[in-house]
Design an enzyme around this catalytic site. Structure first.
Site, PDB file in Angstrom:
ATOM      1  N   ARG A 121     -11.346  34.126 135.519  1.00  0.00           N
ATOM      2  CA  ARG A 121     -10.311  33.157 135.875  1.00  0.00           C
ATOM      3  C   ARG A 121      -9.291  33.098 134.739  1.00  0.00           C
ATOM      4  O   ARG A 121      -9.672  32.976 133.566  1.00  0.00           O
ATOM      5  CB  ARG A 121     -10.943  31.790 136.058  1.00  0.00           C
ATOM      6  CG  ARG A 121      -9.897  30.744 136.316  1.00  0.00           C
ATOM      7  CD  ARG A 121     -10.446  29.363 136.156  1.00  0.00           C
ATOM      8  NE  ARG A 121      -9.390  28.409 136.409  1.00  0.00           N
ATOM      9  CZ  ARG A 121      -9.344  27.207 135.867  1.00  0.00           C
ATOM     10  NH1 ARG A 121     -10.284  26.809 135.046  1.00  0.00           N
ATOM     11  NH2 ARG A 121      -8.348  26.397 136.148  1.00  0.00           N
ATOM     12  N   ASN A 142     -15.457  31.930 133.759  1.00  0.00           N
ATOM     13  CA  ASN A 142     -14.393  30.945 133.557  1.00  0.00           C
ATOM     14  C   ASN A 142     -14.524  30.461 132.113  1.00  0.00           C
ATOM     15  O   ASN A 142     -15.400  29.672 131.787  1.00  0.00           O
ATOM     16  CB  ASN A 142     -14.592  29.790 134.547  1.00  0.00           C
ATOM     17  CG  ASN A 142     -13.486  28.760 134.446  1.00  0.00           C
ATOM     18  OD1 ASN A 142     -12.650  28.815 133.545  1.00  0.00           O
ATOM     19  ND2 ASN A 142     -13.489  27.812 135.366  1.00  0.00           N
ATOM     20  N   ARG A 180      -4.259  11.915 134.616  1.00  0.00           N
ATOM     21  CA  ARG A 180      -2.868  12.391 134.511  1.00  0.00           C
ATOM     22  C   ARG A 180      -1.949  11.564 135.407  1.00  0.00           C
ATOM     23  O   ARG A 180      -2.334  11.220 136.525  1.00  0.00           O
ATOM     24  CB  ARG A 180      -2.769  13.863 134.912  1.00  0.00           C
ATOM     25  CG  ARG A 180      -3.307  14.801 133.864  1.00  0.00           C
ATOM     26  CD  ARG A 180      -3.294  16.233 134.350  1.00  0.00           C
ATOM     27  NE  ARG A 180      -4.629  16.789 134.318  1.00  0.00           N
ATOM     28  CZ  ARG A 180      -5.009  17.883 134.966  1.00  0.00           C
ATOM     29  NH1 ARG A 180      -4.143  18.548 135.704  1.00  0.00           N
ATOM     30  NH2 ARG A 180      -6.242  18.308 134.889  1.00  0.00           N
TER      31      ARG A 180
END
Ligand code: AMP
Length: 398
Positions: free
Chosen positions: A91, A7, A241
């Protein structure tokens, strides 16, 4: 077969070497601060202690070299040579509409991923650097790319279109894609196994509640809706967020605060969510739980808004699927924060859900947390995106 799962971010590279049939993690680690002063590699052999070593890591090729060195180290490694790595699974965040499933890497695939870069400019180029560095250094070892968006590609048009002029979809592919797909895929399959039912017969809602958070609806084995959109900013209230909001707010804040769009977007990505709602107290639910228990207004406000948004999405997805058999909680908050699950499940009485308070206290394992007479089953299922990447890679090779 041993599969190396990578990743890769712009300045970090996480890796795990997984024995794909058993799911055992032989070794895992992180190369961090790539290209920056103070770079290092950390490595954990099996269940052992973490070992950290400072090293010069100029670029991602250096990082991959160090990963191979750590894995094959005669004293502390887990394999004797590169030959014991059967495949590498990478990924990749955004596969656009081109990638509806994981795929093996070749030049064409790399080109097609590059064409998706503008949809995830911070992530995809970094993911690809890792793919290219591995291809350079690992020769013929087969490699796959597993996309965060692919699982959601089964969404119907009515779920993925925004209510904006259709030409923007045609010209720029502006639509909802969804993220965390590897996690939603993994958790929903484990859920079907735990229910001893066929995946294709079930209606499942997965709540992936981590620092980034999303909900998805999986009807008869296909994802039919998910809360994140063109970018991972849409949907739930997250750590920092904002999630869903009225788009007119952007212009309003720009005018009131004298900011431009990218400054406001930065606020919506990095200073909002439970962090913003708690007036900057914390984005971490360990702190927020503490504040909530001490009756602190900032924490109570943030936690209540977070849970309420999850409850609304669950309701929407029950409606979208005309029912639900199971609801699953996963990721950092979903797996660890019992009081958040309790608050959410308290709103699900209309589905005939009861919470088994004892089971809800358990941690770190797959567990049913609804009562035996609950019409809809509720599970906690720790996610394992690396294992899912290894499994999908293995499937491509068979
Ligand atoms: P993730 O993005 O899945 O790694 O989730 C990270 C978030 O999960 C953290 O910011 C915390 O809010 C939450 N979290 C992680 N571990 C715990 C824990 N032991 N107890 C409560 N919350 C946790």
């Amino acid at each position: 077969m041993n599969i190396l799962v990578i990743n890769c971010g712009s300045s970090s590279l996480k890796f795990q070497l997984i024995e794909s049939e058993t799911g055992n993690v032989l070794g895992k680690g992180l190369c961090d601060r790539i290209g920056i002063d103070g770079s290092f590699i950390s490595f954990v052999k099996g269940e052992g202690e973490k070992q950290k070593k400072e090293a010069v890591i100029k670029d991602h090729s250096d990082a991959i070299k160090l990963v191979i060195e750590a894995l094959t180290d005669p004293a502390n490694g887990v394999i004797s040579s590169l030959k014991e790595i059967g495949a590498v699974g990478h990924r990749v965040v955004h596969g656009g509409e081109k990638f509806k499933a994981a795929t093996l890497v070749d030049d064409e695939v790399i080109k097609a991923i590059e064409e998706c870069n503008e949809l995830a400019p911070l992530h995809n180029p970094a993911n690809l650097i890792g793919v290219k560095a591995c291809r350079e250094l690992m020769g013929d070892v087969p490699m796959s790319v597993v996309f965060d968006t692919a699982f959601h590609q089964t969404m119907p048009e009515e779920a993925y279109l925004y209510g904006i002029p259709y030409e923007y979809y045609k010209k720029y592919k502006i639509r909802r894609y969804g993220f965390h797909g590897t996690s939603h895929d993994y958790v929903s399959h484990v859920c079907a196994e735990m229910m001893e039912r066929k995946y294709e017969d079930l209606k499942i809602i997965v709540c992936h509640l981590g620092n980034g958070a999303s909900v998805s609806a999986i009807d008869k084995g296909k994802c039919v809706d998910t809360s994140m959109g063109l970018t991972p900013l849409e949907g739930l209230i997250m750590g920092t967020r904002s999630g869903d909001l009225d788009p007119a707010i952007l212009e309003f804040i720009c005018n009131k605060e004298g900011l431009d769009i990218s400054q406001v977007l930065n606020i919506l990505n990095k200073k909002s969510g439970v962090f913003g709602l708690s007036e900057g107290f914390s984005s971490d639910f360990r702190d927020l739980e503490d504040g909530y228990n001490k009756n602190e207004e900032n924490s109570i406000r943030a936690v209540n808004a977070f849970c309420y948004r999850v409850v609304k999405y669950i309701g929407a997805y029950v409606a979208a699927m005309n029912g639900v058999d199971a609801i699953c909680f996963t990721a950092g908050i979903g797996e660890n924060t019992a009081f958040v699950r309790e608050k959410i499940v308290a709103h699900l009485g209309y589905l005939g859900v009861g919470l088994n308070a004892e089971a809800n206290k358990e941690r770190g394992k797959n567990i049913l947390i609804s009562t035996d007479d609950s019409k809809v089953k509720v599970f906690v299922i720790p996610t394992n995106e690396e294992l899912e990447i290894a499994k999908q890679t293995l499937k491509l090779l068979k």
